[in-house]
Structures are given as structure tokens and as C-alpha cells.
Write a protein that holds these residues in place. Structure first.
Motif, PDB file in Angstrom:
ATOM      1  N   GLY A   1       0.929  -1.262   0.034  1.00 28.87           N
ATOM      2  CA  GLY A   1       0.060  -0.085   0.025  1.00 28.87           C
ATOM      3  C   GLY A   1       0.930   1.196  -0.052  1.00 28.87           C
ATOM      4  O   GLY A   1       1.680   1.315   0.574  1.00 28.87           O
ATOM      5  N   GLY A   2       0.392   2.217  -0.787  1.00 26.64           N
ATOM      6  CA  GLY A   2       1.037   3.682  -0.502  1.00 26.64           C
ATOM      7  C   GLY A   2       2.385   3.692  -1.193  1.00 26.64           C
ATOM      8  O   GLY A   2       2.460   2.764  -2.502  1.00 26.64           O
ATOM      9  N   SER A   3       3.298   4.380  -1.088  1.00 25.58           N
ATOM     10  CA  SER A   3       4.552   4.610  -1.842  1.00 25.58           C
ATOM     11  C   SER A   3       5.637   4.979  -0.460  1.00 25.58           C
ATOM     12  O   SER A   3       5.391   5.238   0.323  1.00 25.58           O
ATOM     13  N   CYS A   4       6.966   4.594  -1.080  1.00 21.63           N
ATOM     14  CA  CYS A   4       8.261   4.919  -0.187  1.00 21.63           C
ATOM     15  C   CYS A   4       9.144   5.518  -0.998  1.00 21.63           C
ATOM     16  O   CYS A   4       9.517   5.036  -1.916  1.00 21.63           O
ATOM     17  N   ARG A   5       9.919   6.620  -0.325  1.00 19.59           N
ATOM     18  CA  ARG A   5      10.978   7.089  -0.763  1.00 19.59           C
ATOM     19  C   ARG A   5      12.256   6.638   0.017  1.00 19.59           C
ATOM     20  O   ARG A   5      12.226   6.376   1.151  1.00 19.59           O
ATOM     21  N   GLY A   6      13.341   6.379  -0.656  1.00 22.33           N
ATOM     22  CA  GLY A   6      14.554   6.091  -0.147  1.00 22.33           C
ATOM     23  C   GLY A   6      15.694   5.854  -1.180  1.00 22.33           C
ATOM     24  O   GLY A   6      15.816   7.126  -2.143  1.00 22.33           O
ATOM     25  N   LEU A   7      16.613   5.326  -0.991  1.00 18.75           N
ATOM     26  CA  LEU A   7      17.664   5.087  -2.016  1.00 18.75           C
ATOM     27  C   LEU A   7      17.876   3.687  -2.769  1.00 18.75           C
ATOM     28  O   LEU A   7      17.543   2.724  -2.101  1.00 18.75           O
ATOM     29  N   VAL A   8      18.616   3.703  -3.752  1.00 23.82           N
ATOM     30  CA  VAL A   8      18.904   2.457  -4.507  1.00 23.82           C
ATOM     31  C   VAL A   8      20.420   2.528  -4.634  1.00 23.82           C
ATOM     32  O   VAL A   8      20.998   3.383  -5.039  1.00 23.82           O
ATOM     33  N   TYR A   9      21.011   1.625  -4.018  1.00 21.22           N
ATOM     34  CA  TYR A   9      22.280   1.257  -4.089  1.00 21.22           C
ATOM     35  C   TYR A   9      22.701   0.340  -5.137  1.00 21.22           C
ATOM     36  O   TYR A   9      22.019  -0.551  -5.353  1.00 21.22           O
ATOM     37  N   ARG A  10      23.715   0.529  -5.943  1.00 16.64           N
ATOM     38  CA  ARG A  10      24.324  -0.162  -7.130  1.00 16.64           C
ATOM     39  C   ARG A  10      25.528  -1.124  -6.491  1.00 16.64           C
ATOM     40  O   ARG A  10      26.547  -0.099  -6.135  1.00 16.64           O
ATOM     41  N   VAL A  11      25.543  -2.121  -6.373  1.00 17.40           N
ATOM     42  CA  VAL A  11      26.900  -2.862  -5.922  1.00 17.40           C
ATOM     43  C   VAL A  11      27.303  -3.674  -7.195  1.00 17.40           C
ATOM     44  O   VAL A  11      26.665  -4.385  -7.616  1.00 17.40           O
ATOM     45  N   PRO A  12      28.459  -3.522  -7.407  1.00 19.53           N
ATOM     46  CA  PRO A  12      29.343  -3.994  -8.514  1.00 19.53           C
ATOM     47  C   PRO A  12      28.901  -5.517  -8.552  1.00 19.53           C
ATOM     48  O   PRO A  12      28.914  -6.262  -7.350  1.00 19.53           O
ATOM     49  N   ARG A  13      28.800  -6.238  -9.558  1.00 21.97           N
ATOM     50  CA  ARG A  13      28.361  -7.592  -9.539  1.00 21.97           C
ATOM     51  C   ARG A  13      29.517  -8.578  -9.011  1.00 21.97           C
ATOM     52  O   ARG A  13      29.085  -9.470  -8.217  1.00 21.97           O
ATOM     53  N   ALA A  14      30.671  -8.179  -9.005  1.00 18.97           N
ATOM     54  CA  ALA A  14      31.799  -8.826  -8.579  1.00 18.97           C
ATOM     55  C   ALA A  14      31.622  -9.063  -6.918  1.00 18.97           C
ATOM     56  O   ALA A  14      32.046  -9.917  -6.259  1.00 18.97           O
ATOM     57  N   ALA A  15      30.821  -8.033  -6.335  1.00 16.08           N
ATOM     58  CA  ALA A  15      30.821  -8.004  -4.895  1.00 16.08           C
ATOM     59  C   ALA A  15      29.625  -8.395  -4.561  1.00 16.08           C
ATOM     60  O   ALA A  15      29.313  -8.357  -3.226  1.00 16.08           O
TER      61      ALA A  15
ATOM     62  N   GLU B   1      27.723 -11.204  -4.294  1.00 12.87           N
ATOM     63  CA  GLU B   1      27.453 -12.357  -3.583  1.00 12.87           C
ATOM     64  C   GLU B   1      27.858 -12.091  -1.991  1.00 12.87           C
ATOM     65  O   GLU B   1      27.282 -12.509  -1.095  1.00 12.87           O
ATOM     66  N   GLY B   2      28.915 -11.381  -1.911  1.00 16.14           N
ATOM     67  CA  GLY B   2      29.460 -11.037  -0.348  1.00 16.14           C
ATOM     68  C   GLY B   2      28.471 -10.151   0.327  1.00 16.14           C
ATOM     69  O   GLY B   2      28.402 -10.483   1.572  1.00 16.14           O
ATOM     70  N   VAL B   3      27.948  -9.298  -0.571  1.00 19.08           N
ATOM     71  CA  VAL B   3      27.199  -8.290   0.241  1.00 19.08           C
ATOM     72  C   VAL B   3      25.581  -9.118   0.634  1.00 19.08           C
ATOM     73  O   VAL B   3      25.121  -8.589   1.487  1.00 19.08           O
ATOM     74  N   LEU B   4      25.057  -9.775  -0.435  1.00 20.72           N
ATOM     75  CA  LEU B   4      24.150 -10.403   0.018  1.00 20.72           C
ATOM     76  C   LEU B   4      23.972 -11.304   1.203  1.00 20.72           C
ATOM     77  O   LEU B   4      23.378 -11.404   2.174  1.00 20.72           O
TER      78      LEU B   4
END
Length: 207
Positions: free
Chosen positions: A87-101, A103-106
């Protein structure tokens, strides 16, 4: 890509299944890892990223209505953390993590956000200055046992006074989120109201 609910009770097994599924969905995309941040990831991402863009998600909104018995509370004094609910909407940020990193970030994110497998990870459409992007977000079902529904002020104040977990108090989490959102030009009316409630009762300085 999508992550639907698993019919496995909350706990480490469910969390591991969701990580496996989400990682497979991301790998199949062939893209960098995109993450939608709406709470503590805004002010404490704890990972390196190549880009951060302001973003808006339609169809989900941010609420402080998820029980926390690990990160911001305990089994004896459960706290609260934010979740995205429908429901509704939300403002925030989208981070782009390089593909090589990616797996570790997940894996790092799962240890932080999914110790008990409560969130429902979903790939959501995010409107950004660079166009629509599909990013991973941690959502919550209103059918979850961790969903509190609306809380009365005395309940909130009790939590603000007593709830503490491995990352600190619920109140500190709320205040830091309000400040982090403001730094990106975002004013969340309900979180601001809750922060002012705590200040009126002498639990913190006015936000």
C-alpha cells in the motif's frame, strides 16, 4: 524476478532458503546487485557501493511495526524495526553494488537483516533519476507473526524505554532513521510523529 513466501516456519532454515533463492534470481539477471534502502541501510549500509540514487517505490510504504527480538530488542523486551508493507509509496535510496561484490554483500545483508527469516525479500520497481530500476527490498506480510499492527502510544513509549538488542535500542534506531531520511530530503510524517512523542515524554531531545 520475484521472491514469494516460503511455507517454512521462520528461523535459520527459512532464511537460508530465501538467501539461496534470492541469490539465484540475482545471478540469473546478469546485472549488478541493486538494493532499495528505506531504513537503517540509508544511514549505515556497511558495504561498498558504486552508486546511490534517490528512489521511490509504488505499492509499498515504510512502517515501524515489525517486532525485533534480536537486532533492536530481546525475547523479554521485544523492540521494533521498520518494514515495507503493501500500500502507498516509499521514498529511499537505490544502491548499486558491482556484480563482483554482490555475493558477499547478499550474505552480509542476510546476517544483518534476516537472522530469523522474517522479511520477505522482493524485487521491486523503483523510480529513480536514471529511470525505472528493479531492486531488492525487504518487505513484510501482515500475516507474519512479527507484524504488530497499529500500536497505541503507551505501547510505543514502553518499547522506546526498554527495548534493546544487538545493534542498540529501538529509540536510537528510530531517531537515526529520521535524521538519515532528512539528510536525503525525506520527511516521513509517521516516524517524525513517533520521534516527537518520545521527546515530549523526556526520552530524547527534540528531533
Amino acid at each position: 524476478m520475484s521472491s514469494h513466501a516460503l511455507n517454512i516456519p521462520h528461523g535459520p532454515t527459512r532464511s537460508a532458503h530465501l538467501l539461496q533463492r534470492t541469490a539465484a534470481e540475482w545471478r540469473a539477471s546478469g546485472d549488478d546487485l541493486l538494493l532499495f534502502a528505506y531504513g537503517s541501510l540509508i544511514w549505515r549500509p556497511d558495504f561498498d557501493y558504486a552508486q546511490a540514487l534517490p528512489a521511490r517505490v509504488l505499492g509499498f510504504h515504510r512502517v515501524l511495526r515489525m517486532r525485533s527480538r534480536t537486532n533492536r530488542g530481546s525475547p523479554q523486551e521485544p523492540g521494533l524495526v521498520l518494514a515495507l508493507v503493501s500500500g502507498g509509496s516509499c521514498r529511499g535510496l537505490v544502491y548499486r553494488v558491482p556484480r563482483a561484490a554482490g555475493e558477499g554483500v547478499l550474505v552480509q545483508l542476510w546476517d544483518r537483516e534476516m537472522p530469523n527469516g522474517v522479511y520477505e525479500p522482493r524485487w521491486l520497481n523503483c523510480e529513480t533519476p536514471a529511470g525505472r530500476q528493479r531492486a531488492l527490498a525487504f518487505t513484510l506480510s501482515r500475516q507474519s507473526p512479527s507484524w504488530t499492527g497499529p500500536l497505541r502510544e503507551p505501547e510505543l513509549l514502553h518499547i522506546f524505554r526498554h527495548a534493546r538488542g544487538r545493534y542498540g535500542t529501538t529509540l536510537d534506531y528510530l531517531l537515526r532513521t529520521v535524521q538519515g531520511l532528512r539528510e536525503h530530503g525525506i520527511r516521513d510524517a509517521e516516524l517524525e510523529r513517533q520521534a516527537h512523542l518520545a521527546a515530549r515524554h523526556g526520552l530524547c531531545a527534540p528531533p
